[in-house]
Design an enzyme around this catalytic site. Structure first.
Site, PDB file in Angstrom:
ATOM      1  N   HIS A  41      46.977  25.991   6.750  1.00 12.21           N
ATOM      2  CA  HIS A  41      46.330  26.845   6.543  1.00 12.21           C
ATOM      3  C   HIS A  41      45.995  26.695   8.615  1.00 12.21           C
ATOM      4  O   HIS A  41      45.622  26.054   8.613  1.00 12.21           O
ATOM      5  CB  HIS A  41      45.409  27.067   5.903  1.00 12.21           C
ATOM      6  N   GLU A  54      42.700  26.801   9.512  1.00 11.91           N
ATOM      7  CA  GLU A  54      41.323  26.009   9.487  1.00 11.91           C
ATOM      8  C   GLU A  54      41.505  24.715  10.518  1.00 11.91           C
ATOM      9  O   GLU A  54      42.058  23.448  10.005  1.00 11.91           O
ATOM     10  CB  GLU A  54      42.196  25.644   7.763  1.00 11.91           C
ATOM     11  N   HIS A  68      42.076  20.821   4.992  1.00 11.21           N
ATOM     12  CA  HIS A  68      41.747  21.243   5.070  1.00 11.21           C
ATOM     13  C   HIS A  68      40.301  22.155   5.121  1.00 11.21           C
ATOM     14  O   HIS A  68      39.104  20.953   5.958  1.00 11.21           O
ATOM     15  CB  HIS A  68      41.823  22.509   3.312  1.00 11.21           C
ATOM     16  N   GLU A 126      38.361  18.648   1.994  1.00 12.01           N
ATOM     17  CA  GLU A 126      37.687  20.356   2.027  1.00 12.01           C
ATOM     18  C   GLU A 126      36.880  19.616   3.283  1.00 12.01           C
ATOM     19  O   GLU A 126      35.786  18.810   3.115  1.00 12.01           O
ATOM     20  CB  GLU A 126      37.438  21.363   1.123  1.00 12.01           C
TER      21      GLU A 126
END
Length: 819
Positions: A419, A422, A557, A649
């Site tokens: 993404h 990110e 991410h 994450e």
């Protein structure tokens, strides 16, 4: 302002000397004067101020008279000292051009430069804002940047840049001061207050830029601060804890799928004690800042005159007509050095001399090139394809023999930037390249061991098109989603073939589930068609996976603090359901290794990012149990290749400010290294042909009670990640007899060597000899003869059994007819 009166008048008399410029006499500060004269006045008054000689707010006339006498003596002493210590150097310094405002409190004078505000408009006092005293500010000019703004970049390209780069830098120059940290959670909930709020789920602690709400409105985790009343007396207040040069505010509306709420205009007020407030002024009028026109787009408002204070308030004036007073915010401000603040300690950064900044495509290429030039013996840069807009997908390989797969050496990869917005993963991967190069040269044994025993591949940007879009607006203004998708609008994390449902559907239909493939599931035909919606970035990564026998990977991410592991896709399209793989125990180990060594995830007192509490799960969770993701890279990697992969994450803030990057590197450095070391757990070995001693490719390695097989690489080597324990391992290949061994995996992070020697079946040997036109060896002839006899006996036995069965059925039928 009392503390400046005597100092100012005294220095007016001295301004002839201070302000002499080209033989012209200065007119004094009130009459204009030169910049040098003004600066000398400011500097001397600053020294007076530092020594605490000022009028208390409620001094008696007698006290003020005594203090005036003392105060007016000090400039003369300071002036003599200044002449002794080289005032000429100060006078000859080029004159500054910018200014800032200082609320009338005892402070150390900060110095900064910035770009003037462009998003404010004047408005006279209308009596609708909370009552405040008229701002009593002192305006001056300043020179060098001496605030606690973090700019740890070690390199700056001083050559002429192309127009796009210059435009980007011009846009970013507006944000000279970093965010206080509402979005990154550096600002604690206790530092945020409000005039009122509708309920706890819409309290002031929820007024953070880009905070996301839960699915249900009305719970404890809504997506903004919302005032209880719809009037102009409402405010959101932030305590910076220290004297801060406030330069701007970034505003956003409420995050909700059920309602639309945002603030259209607002005022800004500042204070040093949270009692007396001063409204930010635009000339002689109160500044009115333009807010939002939708819930999600962040809007920057720069103060016309940046001001030093401790507290700041956002005071909404108008809001969406069908909504209410709701907002999310970030505050921009530079920490002011205050010698009197005993708690004024610099925040920890990083001791590693790395290039801590956000790198666009061109800068990323330069950095990767510089690493290869610094460490040419262990690094190599190659490309795996191009993005839709033609940007190359660069990979850096780190190995003691770059460019070549070494027998028995596992392949590891980090993928970042799937993404585009990110951005932290991208910078961490670039940091990792630099760090490993530098530490290898220093002889750091841990890094040397990783480089010599592992072939490491680092892809910092899988979606460079999306990143370039987010980079133009920068870390605070790109929002939650801008740049997330590819240029074509494809979410790359849902763009891989959905092999999960193919496997599950086949298992349900199969009479013998043991015959259903549990690995190397082929890509479905629909995915290979010309009109299939497959991004070029996805195709490039799939081809990369098929070319290199990766063993372990992590997909980096941002936007949360948790590590997820497969399966990401749930059965029967359930929105949330724990969906484990056959290697669930080892995946949990992998996720725990990263989460437990990450300094933020491991902190039991940390605040949740948005609305989900992952600490109760030790900051790891099955992907499907969080939310279903059909077509994820993790699941595809597990089902189509040998590679185990998790998603990390990394932070609550998808695109942290540059000042946060050194801290984020320290938070993740150990995690990045220890996770790579897990590639050496379990068993490994080489599957060889008994006669030729050559490696056998595509041999199937099956571990008993683990319904997920792997295959050997082109050279016959394999790696099977396993937790400690004893395992029964069976290996077979086409044309070979299977082989079985028991392999014991210990607690040490070193693989157990389990080699296999396979013997070809006679038929396979015969095929190969006939293909070459060679003479059949006598031993093979004997084995083939014996094999034929065994087959003949078996077939004869089967025929006799069938005959006997037929005879018995006829006899029973005859008896039944007679009866």
């Amino acid at each position: 302002m009392h503390r400046y009166i005597c100092c100012h008048n005294f220095l007016q008399d001295l301004s002839w000397n201070f302000g002499r410029e080209g033989g012209r006499k200065s007119e004094g500060v009130r009459g204009g004067g030169t910049e040098e004269g003004r600066w000398m006045e400011v500097w001397l008054c600053h020294l007076i101020n530092q020594r605490g000689i000022f009028f208390p707010p409620h001094s008696s006339p007698a006290t003020k008279t005594r203090m005036e006498k003392s105060l007016c003596m000090l400039p003369a002493v300071l002036f003599l000292g200044l002449l002794t210590h080289g005032a000429a150097a100060l006078i000859n310094t080029p004159a500054p051009t910018k200014s800032y405002a200082l609320i009338d409190y005892t402070t150390t004078r900060p110095t900064v430069n910035w770009t003037e505000a462009v998003t404010v408009k004047g408005e006279s006092r209308d009596g609708t804002t909370p009552a405040t005293a008229e701002p009593d500010i002192f305006t001056t000019t300043v020179r060098d940047k001496q605030l606690d703004t973090t700019d740890t970049s070690k390199e700056r390209n001083k050559k002429e840049k192309d127009p796009r780069d210059r435009k980007t830098e011009d846009d970013k120059s507006k944000l000279d001061c970093p965010p206080l940290g509402l979005e990154s959670l550096r600002v604690d909930d206790s530092q945020i207050q409000a005039s009122s709020y509708q309920r706890s789920g819409l309290g002031p602690h929820r007024g953070r830029l880009n905070i996301q709400s839960g699915i249900e409105d009305g719970d404890l985790y809504d997506g903004a601060w919302c005032a209880e009343y719809k009037d102009r007396h409402q405010w959101l207040e932030v305590d910076a804890l220290h004297l801060t040069l406030f330069t701007g505010v970034i505003l956003q509306g409420r995050n909700s799928i059920w309602s639309w709420d945002w603030v259209e205009t607002y005022k800004v007020q500042l204070s040093n004690d949270s009692v007396t407030w001063h409204t930010s002024m635009n000339g002689t009028q109160e500044a009115l800042f333009e807010g939002n026109q939708n819930p999600e787009t962040p809007v920057l408002g720069l103060l016309p005159v940046p001001t030093v204070a401790r507290f700041i308030r956002i005071n909404p004036q108008t809001w969406y007509s069908n909504g209410t007073v709701c907002l999310r915010a970030e505050i921009l401000g530079c920490r002011v050095h205050d010698p009197s603040d005993i708690y004024s300690a610099h925040e920890s950064g990083s001791k590693d001399a790395l290039d801590f900044r956000h790198h666009n495509y061109k800068e990323m290429r330069k950095l990767m090139k510089s690493v290869t030039e610094e460490c040419p013996d262990i690094t190599r840069v190659y490309t795996i394809g191009r993005s839709y807009m033609g940007l190359k997908l660069y990979v850096m390989e780190i190995s003691d023999n770059p460019g070549k797969h070494e027998l028995g050496e596992p392949e590891f990869r980090y993928v970042a930037g799937m993404h585009g917005n990110e951005a932290l993963g991208r910078e961490l991967v670039l940091n990792l390249m630099q760090y490993m190069c530098k530490e290898y040269k220093k002889g750091n044994q841990r890094i040397v061991r990783l480089v010599t025993e592992t072939r490491i591949h680092l892809l910092p940007s899988m979606n460079p098109d999306g990143y370039e879009e987010a980079y133009v607006k920068g870390s605070e203004l790109s929002g939650w989603a801008e740049g997330r998708y590819s240029f074509e609008g494809i979410d790359l994390n849902h763009n891989f073939p959905d092999l999960n449902n193919i496997m599950w559907d086949t298992q349900e239909k199969a009479a013998d589930k043991s015959k259903v493939p549990n690995h190397y599931i082929p890509i479905p035909e629909y995915y290979t068609k010309e009109d299939a919606t497959v991004a070029p970035e996805t195709r490039a990564v799939i081809s990369w996976m098929q070319d290199i026998p990766f063993v372990l990977s992590a997909n980096l991410h941002g936007g949360e603090l948790v590590v997820t592991y497969p399966f990401d896709c749930t059965r029967d399209w359930a929105p949330q359901e724990d969906t484990p793989t056959a290697d669930n125990a080892f995946f949990r180990w992998l996720a725990s290794v990263y989460a437990s060594t990450n300094l933020v995830m491991a902190n039991p007192d940390r605040r949740i990012c948005h609305y989900e509490e992952f600490q109760s799960h030790n900051n790891i969770i099955n992907g499907g149990a969080w939310h279903t993701v059909p077509g994820s890279m993790n699941d595809f990697s597990y089902l189509h290749t040998n590679c185990f992969e998790v998603t990390v994450e990394l932070s609550c803030d998808k695109f942290p400010h540059v000042s946060e990057l050194p801290i984020e590197w320290e938070n993740n450095k150990e995690s990045l290294l220890v996770y790579m070391e897990q590639v050496h757990r379990g068993i490994k070995g080489v599957v060889r042909d008994k006669l030729t001693k050559k490696g056998i490719a595509d041999a199937i390695i099956k571990v008993e009670d683990h319904d997920h097989d792997i295959r050997s690489a082109a050279d016959g080597d394999y790696w099977r990640l396993l937790n400690p324990g004893e395992y029964k391992v069976i290996v077979w290949a086409v044309g070979y007899f299977p082989s079985m061994r028991r392999c014991n995996v210990g607690m040490e992070p070193n693989p157990t060597i389990c080699d296999f020697i396979l013997t070809k079946t006679p038929i396979q040997r015969l095929k190969e000899i006939r293909a070459k036109g060679e003479k059949i060896p006598q031993d093979l002839q004997l084995r083939l003869r014996a094999l034929r006899l065994r087959k003949l006996r078996a077939s004869t036995k089967a025929i006799n059994r069938r005959r006997e069965g037929q005879r018995m059925r006829k006899a029973r039928s005859s008896q039944a007819w007679k009866a």
